[in-house]
Design a protein around this motif. Structure first.
Motif, mmCIF file in Angstrom:
data_model
loop_
_atom_site.group_PDB
_atom_site.id
_atom_site.type_symbol
_atom_site.label_atom_id
_atom_site.label_comp_id
_atom_site.label_asym_id
_atom_site.label_seq_id
_atom_site.Cartn_x
_atom_site.Cartn_y
_atom_site.Cartn_z
ATOM 1 N N SER A 1 2.930 11.580 -8.594
ATOM 2 C CA SER A 1 1.577 11.431 -8.072
ATOM 3 C C SER A 1 1.186 9.955 -7.970
ATOM 4 N N ILE A 2 1.571 9.171 -8.959
ATOM 5 C CA ILE A 2 1.260 7.737 -8.940
ATOM 6 C C ILE A 2 1.919 7.062 -7.742
ATOM 7 N N LEU A 3 3.184 7.369 -7.521
ATOM 8 C CA LEU A 3 3.914 6.765 -6.405
ATOM 9 C C LEU A 3 3.352 7.210 -5.064
ATOM 10 N N ALA A 4 2.878 8.448 -4.995
ATOM 11 C CA ALA A 4 2.350 8.976 -3.736
ATOM 12 C C ALA A 4 0.944 8.457 -3.439
ATOM 13 N N ASN A 5 0.107 8.366 -4.481
ATOM 14 C CA ASN A 5 -1.303 8.035 -4.265
ATOM 15 C C ASN A 5 -1.658 6.568 -4.464
ATOM 16 N N LYS A 6 -0.831 5.840 -5.239
ATOM 17 C CA LYS A 6 -1.065 4.420 -5.500
ATOM 18 C C LYS A 6 -2.522 4.156 -5.903
ATOM 19 N N PRO A 7 -2.963 4.733 -7.014
ATOM 20 C CA PRO A 7 -4.366 4.581 -7.423
ATOM 21 C C PRO A 7 -4.678 3.173 -7.916
ATOM 22 N N ASP A 8 -5.955 2.822 -7.884
ATOM 23 C CA ASP A 8 -6.383 1.538 -8.442
ATOM 24 C C ASP A 8 -6.208 1.532 -9.951
#
Length: 240
Positions: free
Chosen positions: A43-50
């Motif tokens: 999910s982190i790699l897909a969404n690249k959150p702040d």
């Protein structure tokens, strides 16, 4: 808005943090809530959150191990844990901040305010790049992230704790997330609209609106989607 992902293997802790962020820090947009570290990395790699609010002590993989496996990422890390002995290690990672459970609302507000200021400073330092437009969504399917153009998504339908995603070319995928969780991935895309408790649609795929049967939409795959009475007026305004 500050985009974020919440990661904790305890569902109660996730829901508690979600509630506090929505109540006291509305500037934080929650893209995903994950209780499995492996899915969290995807999910982190897909969404690249702040920002990532990350539990440290998890059964399958610690928060420190998760970050080590991810490698270099730009997301700010806010550790959320019940054990203050991890503070020194968290500083060495380094983390943006460190919150103890149960999370105090004032501490949370201070962290989010600092985060907003730092992200704004970074944004002001970056040159404008009009070509950087996100037009794809990453969905966790069978343990892997599959990417789809937004135009491929016709509508999403709630199925209890699962969500069916209806795609072009007669494709359908089932996600092990609620519609509310999946909807957050589309919340900044103008053509997507929640028309019913059970349906979240792509307005570009609406073929017709029927007033009968309490209000029904015919989608481009010829499926029928119910529209609630409270959403009819807004739907018509957006379509006309």
């Amino acid at each position: 808005m500050i985009t974020s992902i919440l990661i904790d293997d305890e569902t109660n802790a996730l829901e508690a943090l979600e509630w506090k962020l929505k109540k006291y820090c509305p500037k934080v947009q929650i893209l995903d809530m994950v209780n499995d570290p492996q899915c969290a990395m995807q999910s982190i790699l897909a969404n690249k959150p702040d920002c990532i609010f990350l539990d440290i002590q998890m059964s399958k993989m610690s928060g420190f191990d998760l970050l080590e496996n991810l490698g270099a990422i730009e997301s700010k890390i806010v550790f959320v844990t019940a054990y203050d002995e991890y503070a020194l290690q968290a500083i060495k990672v380094p983390a943006f901040d460190y919150l103890l459970k149960p999370v105090d609302k004032d501490d949370l507000i201070k962290v989010v305010d600092r985060l907003e200021k730092q992200l704004q400073q970074k944004k002001n330092q970056l040159p404008a790049f009009p070509g950087a437009v996100k037009n794809r969504v990453g969905l966790c399917i069978n343990g892997a992230i599959s990417f789809f153009d937004y135009d491929e998504v016709i509508f999403l339908k709630a199925e209890g704790n699962y969500t069916n995603v209806y795609l072009t070319k007669n494709r359908k995928e089932m996600l092990s997330k609620t519609l509310k969780e999946v909807e957050s991935l589309f919340c900044n895309i103008p053509c997507f609209f929640r028309v019913h408790n059970s349906y979240f649609i792509n307005l570009n795929h609406v073929l017709a609106y029927r007033k009968c049967e309490g209000g029904t939409l015919i989608m481009s795959n010829h499926k029928h989607v119910s529209i609630s009475r409270s959403k009819k007026e807004e739907f018509l305004v957006r379509m006309l």
